[in-house]
Scaffold this motif. Structure first.
Motif, mmCIF file in Angstrom:
data_model
loop_
_atom_site.group_PDB
_atom_site.id
_atom_site.type_symbol
_atom_site.label_atom_id
_atom_site.label_comp_id
_atom_site.label_asym_id
_atom_site.label_seq_id
_atom_site.Cartn_x
_atom_site.Cartn_y
_atom_site.Cartn_z
ATOM 1 N N UNK A 205 1.003 -1.229 -0.113
ATOM 2 C CA UNK A 205 0.125 0.003 0.052
ATOM 3 C C UNK A 205 0.759 1.260 0.039
ATOM 4 N N UNK A 206 0.381 2.245 -0.822
ATOM 5 C CA UNK A 206 1.232 3.551 -0.737
ATOM 6 C C UNK A 206 0.089 4.644 -0.590
ATOM 7 N N UNK A 207 0.500 5.986 -0.163
ATOM 8 C CA UNK A 207 -0.406 6.880 -0.149
ATOM 9 C C UNK A 207 0.279 8.086 -0.499
ATOM 10 N N UNK A 208 -0.376 9.247 -1.207
ATOM 11 C CA UNK A 208 0.322 10.284 -1.410
ATOM 12 C C UNK A 208 -0.916 11.390 -1.646
ATOM 13 N N UNK A 209 -0.641 12.686 -1.451
ATOM 14 C CA UNK A 209 -1.896 13.619 -1.718
ATOM 15 C C UNK A 209 -1.975 13.823 -3.295
ATOM 16 N N UNK A 210 -1.335 13.308 -4.120
ATOM 17 C CA UNK A 210 -1.448 13.414 -5.637
ATOM 18 C C UNK A 210 -1.374 12.238 -6.316
ATOM 19 N N UNK A 211 -2.156 11.750 -7.494
ATOM 20 C CA UNK A 211 -1.719 10.752 -8.208
ATOM 21 C C UNK A 211 -0.401 10.346 -8.450
ATOM 22 N N UNK A 212 0.311 11.643 -9.145
ATOM 23 C CA UNK A 212 1.509 11.462 -9.417
ATOM 24 C C UNK A 212 2.591 11.106 -8.361
ATOM 25 N N UNK A 213 2.200 11.580 -7.235
ATOM 26 C CA UNK A 213 2.921 11.628 -6.051
ATOM 27 C C UNK A 213 3.046 10.263 -5.553
ATOM 28 N N UNK A 214 2.150 9.050 -5.856
ATOM 29 C CA UNK A 214 2.211 7.874 -5.631
ATOM 30 C C UNK A 214 3.208 7.179 -6.326
ATOM 31 N N UNK A 215 3.849 7.544 -7.434
ATOM 32 C CA UNK A 215 4.874 7.075 -8.076
ATOM 33 C C UNK A 215 6.313 7.039 -7.109
ATOM 34 N N UNK A 216 6.457 7.902 -6.488
ATOM 35 C CA UNK A 216 7.649 8.130 -5.408
ATOM 36 C C UNK A 216 7.250 7.725 -3.985
#
Length: 478
Positions: free
Chosen positions: A70-81
C-alpha cells in the motif's frame, strides 16, 4: 489509408479538467493536470482510491504474488515516489498461501477493507476471494484482521471482488468459474449482506465471455470496475489472456434499474480499450477508477506492458506497469477511454474557448469539430519544443512522431523531418489566453504575432487584431 494521418493538433500540460461528462464554463476552467506514465513499474491490477483525508491510496499485485502493499500520497503522481508499506503477507501453508492477486482497498462504514484473491499451498490454482479489515485511520499503519473468505454459491475459481453503492444499496461484483459453463470466468453481482465480506440474496450472472475478443487464449471476463456517471452504471471488465490480447469490455445499466436483473445490462460488442502498436502499449486491462485532484475529472487506472512478445506464461512476466489517463465522455454521456497513450506526459485536448469544439486532425489537416471520433484524433502531448526549451510542440497522440506545424499559414500534422524549418514551424510559445488568462494561446516561434486560430472550422496561423480574433485564438486545455 484515408484516415491514416488525419490527426492534428492541440495540446497541453496534460490531462484532466472538467467535471466528468459535464462541460465546464470557459470562464472558470481550471488548469489541466499533468500526469507522467507509468506511475509504478512492476505493479499489476492497480487500484487507487481518493479518501476524505486528502490522500490517494494505491495497492496492486506484486510480481512475486506473495504480499499486499500500500502507498499513499496527496496526488496521483505522488504515488510514483511514495514509500510502499507491506500490510500483509501470504500464509506459509494452507489457505491464502499462494497467488496473492488483485487487492482492492475500500473504506466502508468507518473501516478499511482490502479484497484480494489467493490460492492454497497445496493447490496454487484453488483461487478464492478473501477480505482484510482495519479500523486504523491510516491503513498503512494497520493492524489488519483477516475476515476470511467470501462465500459464493459455488466452491470454484473466483477472484477480483469489488464493491460499490448505488441508490443506497451496496453491491459486490466479482469473477468466477461457474459449474456447467466452459469458460475460465464470468462476471457476477450480488447485494452485500450484514458485513463487507458477506453477500446475500440473488446472485446474478452479468456476462459470459463469448465474443472473439473475449476468448483469445482463454475465455475470460474478470476484473470488474464500476464508474457511476450521467445516470448510468458503467462496468468495465477485462477479457482474454493476460498478454497483448488483454483488453477491456463494457457493460452499461441505468442507475435506476434493477441491477440484479441481467436484462438491465447492455454489453458493448467491441472492446472499449485495447493494445495499440502506435503508442507501444500492449494488454491494457484490470482497471479501476479514481478522480483527479480537483475532483472534476474521472481518471482510469490500469496496467499494461510496453512490448508485445512475451516468453512463456504471461503470468510469469513481471513487467506490467500501473498507468493512468483521463476519462472523456461522448455527447450521449457514455465514457470514451480512447487508446492507451504512450509513456511520458499524458495528452490533453484543445477546446475552443467559445464552444464545445476541439482541435483535431483529419487527412493531415487541423480542423475544429465537436464529438470527435476517434477521441485520439483530438489529443496531443505537450512536449518540449523541437527548437528546445522555452517553447512547446504539440505531438499527435495516435501518431507519435507527428507534430502540429504551420505551412503556408495552415496547420497540419506531419512527421518531423529533422530540418530546422520543420522544428521552427512546429514550435510555439504557450501564452496566457488572449481572451482569458485562465486559458491558453499559442504564438508561432518563427512568425511572432501570429497565433494558432480557428476560423470557419479550420485551424490556421493568423494575426489577431480584434476581440473575435482573440477569442478564436484562445483554447481551454482539457
Amino acid at each position: 489509408m484515408k484516415t491514416a494521418l488525419h490527426r492534428v493538433a492541440v495540446l497541453v500540460l496534460a490531462a484532466v479538467t472538467c467535471v466528468a461528462g459535464l462541460p465546464v464554463p470557459h470562464a472558470s476552467a481550471s488548469p489541466a493536470v499533468r500526469y507522467t506514465n507509468p506511475i509504478a513499474e512492476r505493479r499489476a491490477d492497480p487500484h487507487i482510491v481518493k479518501h476524505t483525508d486528502g490522500f490517494y491510496y494505491f495497492t496492486a499485485t506484486v510480481p512475486e504474488y506473495d504480499r499486499i502493499v500500500l502507498r499513499r500520497a496527496t496526488t496521483i503522481q505522488g504515488l510514483a515516489s511514495a514509500p510502499e508499506t507491506v500490510i500483509w503477507r501470504k500464509h506459509s501453508s494452507g489457505e491464502m498461501a499462494a497467488h496473492i492477486w488483485a487487492p482492492e482497498i475500500h473504506f466502508i462504514n468507518g473501516k478499511w477493507y482490502v479484497y484480494f484473491a489467493a490460492g492454497r499451498s497445496d493447490d496454487i490454482w484453488r483461487i478464492r476471494m478473501y477480505v482484510l479489515e482495519s479500523s486504523s485511520a491510516n491503513p498503512l499503519t494497520g493492524p489488519w484482521t483477516e475476515r476470511g473468505r467470501i462465500t459464493t454459491p459455488w466452491d470454484t475459481f473466483s477472484l477480483d471482488a469489488s464493491t460499490f453503492v448505488n441508490n443506497g444499496v451496496s453491491y459486490l461484483t466479482w469473477a468466477q468459474q461457474e459449474p456447467g459453463i466452459s469458460t475460465n470466468s464470468n462476471l457476477y453481482i450480488a447485494r452485500m449482506g450484514a458485513n463487507p465480506w458477506t453477500i446475500t440474496g440473488t446472485v446474478t450472472r452479468l456476462t459470459v465471455p463469448a465474443l472473439a475478443w473475449e476468448t483469445r487464449g482463454f475465455k475470460v471476463a474478470e476484473g470488474p470496475a464500476v464508474l457511476q456517471r450521467n445516470g448510468r452504471i458503467f462496468l468495465t471488465y477485462s477479457a482474454s489472456a493476460t498478454d497483448a490480447n488483454y483488453c477491456l469490455g463494457l457493460l452499461t445499466a441505468s442507475a435506476s434499474a434493477d441491477l440484479l436483473n441481467p436484462a438491465s445490462w447492455t454489453k458493448s460488442q467491441n472492446p472499449v480499450f485495447a493494445s495499440n502498436a502506435a503508442t507501444g502499449q500492449y494488454g491494457p486491462g484490470h482497471n479501476s477508477f479514481t478522480v483527479s485532484e480537483d475532483g472534476r475529472s474521472d481518471v482510469m487506472v490500469y496496467h499494461d506492458r510496453n512490448y508485445r512478445d512475451i516468453s512463456g506464461d504471461p503470468l510469469n512476466d513481471p513487467n506490467r506497469r500501473t498507468r493512468v489517463q483521463k476519462v472523456y465522455y461522448k455527447a450521449d454521456g457514455t465514457p470514451d477511454f480512447g487508446i492507451p497513450v504512450s509513456d511520458g506526459p499524458t495528452p490533453v485536448r484543445l477546446k475552443a474557448y467559445d464552444s464545445e469544439r476541439f482541435v483535431r486532425h483529419w487527412e493531415y489537416r487541423a480542423k475544429l469539430e465537436a464529438n470527435v471520433s476517434p477521441l485520439a484524433d483530438s489529443q496531443f502531448k505537450v512536449v518540449t519544443g523541437l527548437t528546445g526549451s522555452g517553447t512547446v510542440s504539440l505531438e499527435s497522440t495516435n501518431f507519435p512522431g507527428y507534430y502540429l506545424r504551420h505551412r503556408n499559414n495552415e496547420l497540419w500534422v506531419e512527421r518531423s523531418d529533422g530540418s530546422t524549418l520543420f522544428r521552427n514551424d512546429a514550435s510555439f510559445s504557450q501564452r496566457a489566453g488572449l481572451a482569458a488568462s485562465s486559458a491558453v494561446s499559442f504564438e508561432s516561434l518563427n512568425f511572432p504575432g501570429r497565433y494558432i486560430r480557428h476560423s470557419n472550422g479550420l485551424v490556421n496561423l493568423q494575426t489577431v487584431s480584434d476581440a473575435q480574433g482573440r477569442t478564436d485564438a484562445t483554447f481551454v486545455l482539457e
